[in-house]
Each structure stands twice: as structure tokens, then as C-alpha cells.
Design a protein around this motif. Structure first.
Motif, short mmCIF file in Angstrom:
data_model
loop_
_atom_site.label_atom_id
_atom_site.label_comp_id
_atom_site.label_asym_id
_atom_site.label_seq_id
_atom_site.Cartn_x
_atom_site.Cartn_y
_atom_site.Cartn_z
N VAL A 47 26.49 44.00 36.26
CA VAL A 47 28.06 44.12 36.39
C VAL A 47 28.49 42.35 36.40
O VAL A 47 27.91 41.44 36.97
CB VAL A 47 28.80 44.55 37.77
CG1 VAL A 47 30.29 44.09 38.11
CG2 VAL A 47 28.83 45.84 38.03
N ASP A 48 29.63 41.80 35.94
CA ASP A 48 29.89 40.47 35.73
C ASP A 48 30.96 39.53 36.82
O ASP A 48 31.66 40.97 37.19
CB ASP A 48 31.32 40.14 34.51
CG ASP A 48 31.17 38.66 34.34
OD1 ASP A 48 30.62 37.87 35.08
OD2 ASP A 48 31.99 38.02 32.91
N LEU A 49 30.17 39.48 37.67
CA LEU A 49 31.17 38.75 39.43
C LEU A 49 31.84 37.46 39.04
O LEU A 49 32.42 36.83 39.71
CB LEU A 49 29.91 38.27 40.33
CG LEU A 49 28.44 39.47 40.66
CD1 LEU A 49 27.79 38.88 41.65
CD2 LEU A 49 29.41 40.43 40.92
N GLY A 50 31.94 36.90 37.47
CA GLY A 50 33.09 36.36 37.54
C GLY A 50 32.14 35.14 38.15
O GLY A 50 31.69 34.31 38.35
N SER A 51 33.83 34.21 38.78
CA SER A 51 33.53 33.09 39.51
C SER A 51 33.21 33.23 41.00
O SER A 51 33.39 32.43 41.74
CB SER A 51 34.96 32.60 39.32
OG SER A 51 36.17 33.41 39.54
N LEU A 52 33.05 34.32 41.53
CA LEU A 52 32.99 34.59 42.14
C LEU A 52 31.31 34.41 43.21
O LEU A 52 31.78 34.04 44.79
CB LEU A 52 32.34 36.46 42.79
CG LEU A 52 33.38 37.63 43.84
CD1 LEU A 52 34.37 37.32 44.07
CD2 LEU A 52 33.53 38.61 43.69
N PRO A 53 30.10 34.28 42.40
CA PRO A 53 29.41 33.21 43.14
C PRO A 53 29.66 31.74 42.86
O PRO A 53 28.55 31.47 43.89
CB PRO A 53 27.76 33.80 41.75
CG PRO A 53 28.34 35.06 41.49
CD PRO A 53 29.87 34.75 41.66
N ASP A 54 30.39 31.81 42.55
CA ASP A 54 30.64 29.73 42.77
C ASP A 54 31.40 29.96 44.15
O ASP A 54 31.95 28.30 44.19
CB ASP A 54 31.28 29.37 41.56
CG ASP A 54 30.17 29.49 40.31
OD1 ASP A 54 28.98 28.95 40.44
OD2 ASP A 54 30.90 29.56 39.44
N PHE A 55 31.83 30.71 44.27
CA PHE A 55 33.00 30.31 45.80
C PHE A 55 31.80 30.53 47.20
O PHE A 55 31.47 31.28 47.72
CB PHE A 55 34.31 31.91 46.08
CG PHE A 55 34.59 31.73 44.69
CD1 PHE A 55 35.21 30.80 44.11
CD2 PHE A 55 35.96 32.58 44.47
CE1 PHE A 55 36.40 31.06 42.89
CE2 PHE A 55 36.68 33.24 43.78
CZ PHE A 55 36.57 31.56 42.72
N ILE A 56 32.38 29.22 48.14
CA ILE A 56 31.29 29.15 48.94
C ILE A 56 31.68 30.70 49.87
O ILE A 56 30.45 30.71 50.24
CB ILE A 56 32.48 27.72 49.55
CG1 ILE A 56 31.09 26.92 48.33
CG2 ILE A 56 31.36 28.20 51.09
CD1 ILE A 56 32.27 25.16 49.25
N GLY A 57 33.46 30.81 50.00
CA GLY A 57 33.22 32.27 51.00
C GLY A 57 32.41 33.03 50.92
O GLY A 57 31.92 33.93 51.49
N TYR A 58 32.66 33.57 49.63
CA TYR A 58 31.92 34.69 48.61
C TYR A 58 30.65 34.48 49.28
O TYR A 58 29.42 35.40 49.71
CB TYR A 58 32.05 35.05 47.87
CG TYR A 58 31.67 35.99 46.74
CD1 TYR A 58 32.21 37.81 47.66
CD2 TYR A 58 30.15 36.52 46.06
CE1 TYR A 58 31.56 38.76 47.31
CE2 TYR A 58 29.53 37.35 46.03
CZ TYR A 58 30.81 38.70 46.21
OH TYR A 58 29.40 39.72 46.17
N ALA A 59 29.77 33.65 48.98
CA ALA A 59 27.99 32.90 49.39
C ALA A 59 27.52 33.48 50.07
O ALA A 59 27.41 33.67 51.30
CB ALA A 59 28.07 31.97 48.46
#
Lengths: 163, 163
Positions: free
Chosen positions: A25-37
Motif C-alpha cells: 500500500v502506498d502510504l503517500g507522505s504519511l511516513p514523512d509526517f512527524i506526528g504519524y511516525a
DNA sequence: TCATACTGTTATTGTCTATAACTAACATCT
DNA sequence: AGATGTTAGTTATAGACAATAACAGTATGA
């Protein structure tokens, strides 16, 4: 409708472990978001922490409460919850539970008849020491995950975020 | 009420200084614990995030769901929740709500009559774009807090912890 | 075909957090 | 002293979020 008894397939013992995103699955920019990480890291870590301390039966919040009381004997409930960022109204239950487990005591304060001064019992002190030992192993496991110097790099960054 | 056990103040090695009306609480080794720092940072960040996106009415989990659907149109509910580490049983409510708000649609899957293929509506796409804009400002605020190079240092460390 | 596994769903439980309201006890100010 | 305001602990309540069990309909592979 006429429900017969269940077959209970359940989780089965063998085979496939649960791989993260086996479906590509393509997580898009999610892995670049500090909050998500941060959220994902916290979930993983808390899971390990809870498992690490389950022999002493302390969840993260309760563990931190014991630490505060140990280092600051005699604080009242409002001060403790303020130090931990817990609402004092939600702290009542935690204090109740810790007292029921004979880990802390509420002594009537000398200066203020409204408030209690909280102390660890001997039993609480013993349990806390065990917990600190287990937490130490947990912490080292995390440090190993982070690699050399990782933990020392990470902690100041996190506290900058926490303000 | 009253304690029926010994109190045992258990003075630890640190100086047990008691200042009346001071909030100088000794946090002990708590600030050195990755889990605790992570939790505090996450609370602060999520608070800012929620405030940042309250004009679009998206909380963190819902925001991430929209991102996944946008990048992977046609996924079913199990795949989406697996990608996000959400339990599929808890995802039902979220999908319901997003659908009620007309941000996503459930199309019956062509290959599998059990499952739905989820898509953003045009309204959902518009709202997501607004949300991404607000998230960008939020992210930059965090990056400023972290100082030069801080974010680039932090992200890989967090993902190591998250496994 | 048939046993098994998977999808979406409901119901329930537990944890954690947030708000309002209440009491008793202080504190202050005139 | 009396009026007023504040604080400590508490209860009740609500919401978000996660975890478990169960079930109907569907798919799948031997």
C-alpha cells in the motif's frame, strides 16, 4: 438465527506472521509526517513496555506515578498529576487503585486538611525497584534498535517537541 | 481512608527538598526514558495537529485514512485498516462516519461480493487537499521547534523504533 | 462438494481523556 | 467576623480509541 454453537476457527497456531503492509500500500507522505511516525513509534514501544512490565502489573502511567512519588514523597494528588500532565480528576482512580494494591498510602496532610500526602509503601518501593529493572532492559532494547548514539540524539529532539 | 500500613517515606538518594508552594517536582529518570519522552511529545503534537485541522474537522486517524484512500483508490476496508495498524473491526465506524460526511464512498467490489472498494468523493478530495495544506503548516511549525536538521534526524529514528 | 478462511459487521469491554458539578477546607480582603 | 473566591479531592458522565467474541455471507482450494 437459530445459532448453533460456534466452530471457533480462531487464530490458528501455525504459519503466517503478520507482515506490515503485505499488500504494498502506498502510504503517500504519511511516513514523512512527524506526528504519524511518532504515533506509530509510540504504539510499538508501549506494547513492548507493557509486555516487559506485565510481571509487576504496571502500565506506563502507573509506573510514572510511582516514580514521582518515590522521588517526591509527600506530594499531594494535584501536584503529582500536574507534574505528569494528568488531569487531577482522572488521577483519583489511579490513586485508588495503587492504594488498593498497597503500593501507596494517602496520609492526611499536616498543613492542609483537604489534601493527602502520598507515599510509597515498602511494598510499593519494592515493586518499583523491580519495575525499574525491567524498564532498564526495555530501554536497552530500544537503544539497540536505534543504533549507536541514536538514543542520545533522539531524546533532546523529543523534548523539544514536547516543549 | 486512613492508612493501615506503614508509610515508609523511602527517601531516595536525591535531596528531598520540600519547598512550600513550589512546583519543583523531581521527575527522576523519567525524562531519560524514551517511552515517556515519546508520550509527552505525542500529546503535545496531537494537540497542535487537532487544533490545526479543526477547521476541516479531521482528527489524526481520519486524516490518515483519507490519505491512504487517495493514494490507493479501490482498497477494501481490511487492507486500509491493516496499512494503518487499525483493527478492521474498529475501522467500520470510521468508514461509516466518513461516508456520512460524504468524503468517501463504498463501491461494491467487482471481484469479491463481500468487500467494498473505497474511494474519495470529490468533496473528500477537496477536503483532503485543504487538510494537507494545514498539515503542512503544522509540520513546519514542528520543524522550527526541532531546529535545523532536526526533523531529518528525528524521522529515521522514529521509524526504527516503530519497526 | 466441503472444510476453511476471509470481509464486513455488531456488540461489548476496557482504558484513557475531558467536563461539569459538588463538598470541604483554606485564603483574602474589608 | 463575614462575604467572597479559590483550591483539593471527589463523583458522574461522556467521548475517543483499542481489543475480543461472535456471526452471516462469500470465496477458495483440496
Amino acid at each position: 438465527m437459530a445459532a448453533h454453537d460456534e466452530a471457533v476457527p480462531a487464530e490458528t497456531g501455525g504459519g503466517g506472521r503478520e507482515e506490515t503492509s503485505s499488500k504494498n500500500v502506498d502510504l503517500g507522505s504519511l511516513p514523512d509526517f512527524i506526528g504519524y511516525a511518532l504515533r506509530r513509534a509510540q504504539l510499538t514501544i508501549f506494547e513492548d513496555f507493557i509486555r516487559s512490565l506485565e510481571t509487576v502489573g504496571l502500565r506506563p502511567a502507573y509506573f510514572s506515578v510511582l516514580i514521582i512519588i518515590d522521588r517526591n514523597p509527600g506530594l499531594n494528588q494535584s501536584e503529582i498529576s500536574a507534574a505528569l500532565g494528568i488531569q487531577r480528576t482522572n488521577f483519583v482512580n489511579m490513586a485508588d487503585e495503587l492504594q488498593k494494591r498497597n503500593l501507596i498510602v494517602r496520609h492526611p496532610s499536616e498543613h492542609d486538611r483537604r489534601s493527602y500526602a502520598l507515599y510509597l509503601t515498602r511494598e510499593g518501593k519494592v515493586l518499583l525497584d523491580q519495575a525499574l529493572e525491567l524498564q532498564g532492559e526495555h530501554e536497552e532494547r530500544l537503544a539497540r534498535k536505534l543504533g549507536p548514539g541514536g538514543r542520545e540524539m533522539l531524546l533532546p529532539l523529543l523534548w523539544k517537541l514536547a516543549e
